[in-house]
Design a protein around this motif. Structure first.
Motif, PDB file in Angstrom:
ATOM      1  N   GLN A  22       0.826  -1.209   0.000  1.00 55.20           N
ATOM      2  CA  GLN A  22       0.000   0.000   0.000  1.00 55.20           C
ATOM      3  C   GLN A  22       0.856   1.254   0.000  1.00 55.20           C
ATOM      4  OE1 GLN A  22      -2.482  -0.319   3.441  1.00 55.20           O
ATOM      5  NE2 GLN A  22      -3.758  -1.936   2.566  1.00 55.20           N
ATOM      6  N   ARG A  23       1.880   1.238   0.826  1.00 55.21           N
ATOM      7  CA  ARG A  23       2.707   2.441   0.981  1.00 55.21           C
ATOM      8  C   ARG A  23       3.856   2.498  -0.024  1.00 55.21           C
ATOM      9  NH1 ARG A  23       2.253   3.733   6.958  1.00 55.21           N
ATOM     10  NH2 ARG A  23      -0.001   3.708   7.166  1.00 55.21           N
ATOM     11  N   GLY A  24       4.352   1.334  -0.448  1.00 56.42           N
ATOM     12  CA  GLY A  24       5.386   1.298  -1.470  1.00 56.42           C
ATOM     13  C   GLY A  24       6.815   1.384  -0.976  1.00 56.42           C
ATOM     14  N   ASN A  25       7.046   1.889   0.216  1.00 54.25           N
ATOM     15  CA  ASN A  25       8.410   2.053   0.710  1.00 54.25           C
ATOM     16  C   ASN A  25       8.744   0.937   1.696  1.00 54.25           C
ATOM     17  OD1 ASN A  25      10.865   2.924   1.647  1.00 54.25           O
ATOM     18  ND2 ASN A  25      10.239   5.052   1.879  1.00 54.25           N
ATOM     19  N   VAL A  26       9.519  -0.039   1.242  1.00 53.07           N
ATOM     20  CA  VAL A  26       9.823  -1.218   2.036  1.00 53.07           C
ATOM     21  C   VAL A  26      10.687  -0.875   3.248  1.00 53.07           C
ATOM     22  CG1 VAL A  26      10.950  -3.479   1.994  1.00 53.07           C
ATOM     23  CG2 VAL A  26       9.592  -2.736   0.044  1.00 53.07           C
ATOM     24  N   SER A  27      11.699  -0.060   3.045  1.00 53.27           N
ATOM     25  CA  SER A  27      12.631   0.211   4.148  1.00 53.27           C
ATOM     26  C   SER A  27      11.967   0.967   5.296  1.00 53.27           C
ATOM     27  CB  SER A  27      13.865   0.958   3.649  1.00 53.27           C
ATOM     28  OG  SER A  27      13.486   2.161   3.022  1.00 53.27           O
ATOM     29  N   SER A  28      11.102   1.924   4.995  1.00 57.04           N
ATOM     30  CA  SER A  28      10.451   2.671   6.078  1.00 57.04           C
ATOM     31  C   SER A  28       9.432   1.799   6.820  1.00 57.04           C
ATOM     32  CB  SER A  28       9.777   3.935   5.551  1.00 57.04           C
ATOM     33  OG  SER A  28       8.692   3.610   4.725  1.00 57.04           O
ATOM     34  N   ILE A  29       8.729   0.936   6.102  1.00 60.49           N
ATOM     35  CA  ILE A  29       7.776   0.025   6.737  1.00 60.49           C
ATOM     36  C   ILE A  29       8.521  -0.964   7.627  1.00 60.49           C
ATOM     37  CG2 ILE A  29       6.045  -1.778   6.342  1.00 60.49           C
ATOM     38  CD1 ILE A  29       5.120   1.054   5.609  1.00 60.49           C
ATOM     39  N   ALA A  30       9.624  -1.496   7.125  1.00 55.50           N
ATOM     40  CA  ALA A  30      10.420  -2.431   7.917  1.00 55.50           C
ATOM     41  C   ALA A  30      10.923  -1.765   9.198  1.00 55.50           C
ATOM     42  CB  ALA A  30      11.588  -2.962   7.091  1.00 55.50           C
ATOM     43  N   GLN A  31      11.340  -0.532   9.074  1.00 54.70           N
ATOM     44  CA  GLN A  31      11.842   0.196  10.239  1.00 54.70           C
ATOM     45  C   GLN A  31      10.716   0.435  11.251  1.00 54.70           C
ATOM     46  OE1 GLN A  31      13.434   4.069   9.357  1.00 54.70           O
ATOM     47  NE2 GLN A  31      14.806   3.992  11.132  1.00 54.70           N
ATOM     48  N   LYS A  32       9.537   0.809  10.784  1.00 56.99           N
ATOM     49  CA  LYS A  32       8.401   1.043  11.683  1.00 56.99           C
ATOM     50  C   LYS A  32       7.959  -0.234  12.382  1.00 56.99           C
ATOM     51  CE  LYS A  32       6.502   5.038   9.311  1.00 56.99           C
ATOM     52  NZ  LYS A  32       5.396   5.572   8.508  1.00 56.99           N
ATOM     53  N   LEU A  33       8.011  -1.357  11.670  1.00 50.69           N
ATOM     54  CA  LEU A  33       7.605  -2.642  12.243  1.00 50.69           C
ATOM     55  C   LEU A  33       8.727  -3.313  13.038  1.00 50.69           C
ATOM     56  CD1 LEU A  33       5.578  -4.113   9.250  1.00 50.69           C
ATOM     57  CD2 LEU A  33       4.682  -3.092  11.345  1.00 50.69           C
ATOM     58  N   GLU A  34       9.899  -2.690  13.005  1.00 50.12           N
ATOM     59  CA  GLU A  34      11.089  -3.207  13.701  1.00 50.12           C
ATOM     60  C   GLU A  34      11.466  -4.608  13.219  1.00 50.12           C
ATOM     61  OE1 GLU A  34      10.360  -2.876  17.897  1.00 50.12           O
ATOM     62  OE2 GLU A  34      10.299  -0.694  17.830  1.00 50.12           O
ATOM     63  N   ILE A  35      11.484  -4.739  11.887  1.00 52.15           N
ATOM     64  CA  ILE A  35      11.914  -5.989  11.268  1.00 52.15           C
ATOM     65  C   ILE A  35      13.016  -5.674  10.267  1.00 52.15           C
ATOM     66  CG2 ILE A  35       9.711  -7.174  11.550  1.00 52.15           C
ATOM     67  CD1 ILE A  35       9.100  -6.537   8.629  1.00 52.15           C
ATOM     68  N   CYS A  36      13.710  -6.706   9.857  1.00 55.78           N
ATOM     69  CA  CYS A  36      14.785  -6.553   8.888  1.00 55.78           C
ATOM     70  C   CYS A  36      14.189  -6.291   7.499  1.00 55.78           C
ATOM     71  CB  CYS A  36      15.616  -7.831   8.881  1.00 55.78           C
ATOM     72  SG  CYS A  36      17.003  -7.797   7.770  1.00 55.78           S
ATOM     73  N   LYS A  37      14.769  -5.367   6.782  1.00 56.17           N
ATOM     74  CA  LYS A  37      14.281  -5.016   5.440  1.00 56.17           C
ATOM     75  C   LYS A  37      14.317  -6.229   4.517  1.00 56.17           C
ATOM     76  CE  LYS A  37      15.600  -2.399   1.391  1.00 56.17           C
ATOM     77  NZ  LYS A  37      16.662  -1.623   0.780  1.00 56.17           N
ATOM     78  N   GLU A  38      15.377  -7.027   4.636  1.00 59.56           N
ATOM     79  CA  GLU A  38      15.516  -8.209   3.780  1.00 59.56           C
ATOM     80  C   GLU A  38      14.399  -9.221   4.033  1.00 59.56           C
ATOM     81  OE1 GLU A  38      18.104  -6.838   5.474  1.00 59.56           O
ATOM     82  OE2 GLU A  38      19.076  -5.940   3.730  1.00 59.56           O
ATOM     83  N   SER A  39      13.956  -9.322   5.290  1.00 58.35           N
ATOM     84  CA  SER A  39      12.852 -10.233   5.596  1.00 58.35           C
ATOM     85  C   SER A  39      11.587  -9.794   4.877  1.00 58.35           C
ATOM     86  CB  SER A  39      12.589 -10.276   7.100  1.00 58.35           C
ATOM     87  OG  SER A  39      13.680 -10.822   7.781  1.00 58.35           O
ATOM     88  N   LEU A  40      11.303  -8.510   4.924  1.00 59.04           N
ATOM     89  CA  LEU A  40      10.105  -7.989   4.264  1.00 59.04           C
ATOM     90  C   LEU A  40      10.179  -8.177   2.752  1.00 59.04           C
ATOM     91  CD1 LEU A  40       7.391  -6.649   4.529  1.00 59.04           C
ATOM     92  CD2 LEU A  40       8.540  -4.428   4.611  1.00 59.04           C
ATOM     93  N   VAL A  41      11.348  -7.970   2.182  1.00 55.50           N
ATOM     94  CA  VAL A  41      11.529  -8.190   0.740  1.00 55.50           C
ATOM     95  C   VAL A  41      11.276  -9.658   0.402  1.00 55.50           C
ATOM     96  CG1 VAL A  41      13.234  -8.201  -1.121  1.00 55.50           C
ATOM     97  CG2 VAL A  41      13.106  -6.247   0.420  1.00 55.50           C
ATOM     98  N   THR A  42      11.773 -10.569   1.237  1.00 54.88           N
ATOM     99  CA  THR A  42      11.574 -12.006   1.024  1.00 54.88           C
ATOM    100  C   THR A  42      10.102 -12.361   1.131  1.00 54.88           C
ATOM    101  OG1 THR A  42      13.762 -12.493   1.922  1.00 54.88           O
ATOM    102  CG2 THR A  42      12.194 -14.314   1.837  1.00 54.88           C
ATOM    103  N   TRP A  43       9.412 -11.813   2.123  1.00 54.31           N
ATOM    104  CA  TRP A  43       7.990 -12.085   2.300  1.00 54.31           C
ATOM    105  C   TRP A  43       7.184 -11.588   1.109  1.00 54.31           C
ATOM    106  CZ3 TRP A  43       7.739  -9.819   7.932  1.00 54.31           C
ATOM    107  CH2 TRP A  43       8.459 -10.643   8.790  1.00 54.31           C
ATOM    108  N   ARG A  44       7.555 -10.410   0.583  1.00 54.57           N
ATOM    109  CA  ARG A  44       6.856  -9.879  -0.594  1.00 54.57           C
ATOM    110  C   ARG A  44       7.064 -10.799  -1.794  1.00 54.57           C
ATOM    111  NH1 ARG A  44       6.711  -3.472  -1.149  1.00 54.57           N
ATOM    112  NH2 ARG A  44       6.169  -4.181  -3.225  1.00 54.57           N
ATOM    113  N   LYS A  45       8.280 -11.296  -1.954  1.00 58.51           N
ATOM    114  CA  LYS A  45       8.592 -12.199  -3.064  1.00 58.51           C
ATOM    115  C   LYS A  45       7.770 -13.487  -2.941  1.00 58.51           C
ATOM    116  CE  LYS A  45      12.329 -14.863  -5.060  1.00 58.51           C
ATOM    117  NZ  LYS A  45      13.660 -15.402  -4.825  1.00 58.51           N
TER     118      LYS A  45
END
Length: 96
Positions: A22-45
């Motif tokens: 929805q928001r499009g910015n992976v790094s800022s969402i990962a930071q807000k959720l306190e998760i690793c950016k790479e994890s979020l990228v993997t989950w999206r994939k």
């Protein structure tokens, strides 16, 4: 210091993916959720590939599938064996 690996449930992962789409910015969402950016990228994939779903996931690994099939067959064979043992016990009893 030992690094502790966090485990996230499927619902959290799905919500994180939805929010990041929805928001499009992976790094800022990962930071807000306190998760690793790479994890979020993997989950999206995984979500795009259809592997991150609420349905029961079955591995596409052929060896794992064969192992599951063999285990199921073994359980059925054990059940049949137990039934036959009981039947032999019932029919071998003498009326007395």
């Amino acid at each position: 210091m030992k690094k502790i690996r966090k485990n996230y449930n499927l619902e959290f992962k799905m919500q994180a993916v939805s929010l990041s789409e929805q928001r499009g910015n992976v790094s800022s969402i990962a930071q807000k959720l306190e998760i690793c950016k790479e994890s979020l990228v993997t989950w999206r994939k995984l979500h795009k590939e259809g592997k991150l779903t609420y349905e029961k996931q079955i591995s596409s690994d052929p060896i794992r599938e064969k192992l599951l099939r063999l285990r199921k067959g073994l359980e059925e064979t054990k059940l049949e064996r137990d039934i036959l043992r009981k039947a032999v016990g019932i029919f071998s009893k003498k009326d007395g």
